[in-house]
Design an enzyme around this catalytic site. Structure first.
Site, mmCIF file in Angstrom:
data_model
loop_
_atom_site.group_PDB
_atom_site.id
_atom_site.type_symbol
_atom_site.label_atom_id
_atom_site.label_comp_id
_atom_site.label_asym_id
_atom_site.label_seq_id
_atom_site.Cartn_x
_atom_site.Cartn_y
_atom_site.Cartn_z
ATOM 1 N N HIS A 19 58.770 49.726 64.081
ATOM 2 C CA HIS A 19 58.271 51.101 64.119
ATOM 3 C C HIS A 19 58.519 51.774 65.457
ATOM 4 C CE1 HIS A 19 55.548 49.721 60.629
ATOM 5 N NE2 HIS A 19 56.678 50.231 60.182
ATOM 6 N N HIS A 42 62.683 50.142 51.054
ATOM 7 C CA HIS A 42 61.630 49.193 50.659
ATOM 8 C C HIS A 42 60.340 49.629 51.345
ATOM 9 C CE1 HIS A 42 65.393 47.049 49.928
ATOM 10 N NE2 HIS A 42 64.739 46.280 49.070
ATOM 11 N N SER A 100 56.088 52.312 57.568
ATOM 12 C CA SER A 100 57.219 53.180 57.905
ATOM 13 C C SER A 100 57.196 54.518 57.164
ATOM 14 C CB SER A 100 58.543 52.447 57.660
ATOM 15 O OG SER A 100 58.629 51.933 56.348
ATOM 16 N N GLU A 118 60.076 51.867 46.082
ATOM 17 C CA GLU A 118 59.214 50.683 46.037
ATOM 18 C C GLU A 118 59.146 50.169 44.601
ATOM 19 O OE1 GLU A 118 57.174 47.515 46.645
ATOM 20 O OE2 GLU A 118 57.846 48.752 48.343
ATOM 21 N N ASN A 143 65.037 50.362 42.417
ATOM 22 C CA ASN A 143 65.684 49.475 43.368
ATOM 23 C C ASN A 143 66.212 50.295 44.544
ATOM 24 O OD1 ASN A 143 68.102 48.120 44.611
ATOM 25 N ND2 ASN A 143 67.502 46.477 43.220
ATOM 26 N N GLY A 144 65.723 50.002 45.733
ATOM 27 C CA GLY A 144 66.079 50.813 46.890
ATOM 28 C C GLY A 144 67.525 50.674 47.316
ATOM 29 N N ASP A 164 64.674 47.587 54.871
ATOM 30 C CA ASP A 164 63.870 46.436 55.320
ATOM 31 C C ASP A 164 63.261 45.687 54.142
ATOM 32 O OD1 ASP A 164 62.110 48.521 54.755
ATOM 33 O OD2 ASP A 164 60.616 47.824 56.189
#
Length: 279
Positions: A19, A42, A100, A118, A143-144, A164
């Site tokens: 972060h 994510h 995030s 997500e 699905n990211g 991430d």
């Protein structure tokens, strides 16, 4: 495949590194008035109560943000990160930690777009609740990795991406590299950030080698190890790889990482700040 929940790990040293870098990148990206697209592949729940049962079960935040809570640094970047986290709390108490998505929301302006992915059903619902109220923010239960590719190139022609995954699936390390190669081919000028855990150093070495061999330019790596690498199961370090970073990011991290090691790591801890590929 969908068992990981970040609520057990919120505010730990890996979050501090991730972060801090995210805030520095977004601070730079929002200097210009031009619109920006931010993509979080994510996202997790986006906001965490540290008194909750998940965070209290592991208490990882005690080794991370709690150690920095009353720290005054000689470096603006670290002080600004600490103040950012404090802005989500009140009365000087460390009760909450933003993920995030909420950190990105802090920087995103009216002209910007935020895209948050997500898959975990419970975290998706929490993310929708935590991010509601802004037309420019979109939460998707998809699905990211695939979602990112579908968004590129962005209409704004400016993009900042955070990748991430939890790396529960071993081939996520390879999926990250493959996804980045595809994304970069679609939109080469975007800023891409990859978070990774160091559980098995060989996997990180392979990921680095894949990125170096990809042909992408201007790749930097920042890593914070709270202890030396080990063959025993468990995360000993985490890192952020940034493609097309802001021009002062490495200078900032060169200054801040030694301080973070001194506060958050044991005597065997270390940091890395490297230019993996030149511009």
């Amino acid at each position: 495949m969908l068992s990981y929940r970040h609520s057990f790990h919120a505010g730990n040293p890996a979050d501090v590194l991730k972060h801090l870098v995210l805030a520095e990148v977004l601070k730079y990206q929002t200097i210009k008035d031009k619109p920006l697209d931010y993509v979080d592949t994510h996202s997790g729940a986006g906001f965490f109560e540290l008194a909750g049962s998940d965070a209290q079960k592991t208490q990882e935040y005690l080794d991370g943000i709690a150690k920095l809570w009353r720290h005054n640094s000689e470096h603006d970047a670290l002080n600004e990160y600490i103040e950012l986290i404090k802005s989500f709390n009140s009365n000087g108490n460390l009760d909450f930690y933003p993920g995030s998505p909420k950190i990105a929301e802090h920087f995103l302006r009216r002209q910007d777009n935020g895209w948050f992915f997500e898959l975990h059903p419970r975290d998706l619902q929490l993310l929708q609740d935590n991010m509601k109220g802004k037309r420019s923010i979109r939460v998707r239960g998809e699905n990211g990795f695939q979602g990112l590719i579908g968004l590129l190139p962005p209409a704004s022609r400016r993009a900042c991406v955070l990748i991430d995954p939890p790396y529960e699936i071993k081939n996520d390390y390879d999926t990250v590299v493959n996804t980045l190669v595809k994304a970069h081919k679609r939109f080469a000028t975007g800023t891409y950030m990859i978070w990774y855990p160091v559980v098995d150093r060989e996997r990180i070495d392979r990921m680095e080698a894949g990125l170096i061999a990809s042909g992408m330019r201007n790749i930097q790596l920042f890593e914070l190890a709270t202890e030396a690498d080990t063959d025993v199961h468990g995360m000993t370090a985490s890192g952020m790889i940034v493609i097309n970073p802001p021009w002062k990011l490495k200078q900032t991290m060169d200054a801040v990482l030694p301080e973070l090691v001194s506060i958050l790591s044991d005597s065997s801890g270390f940091y890395r700040s490297e230019q993996l590929v030149e511009e």
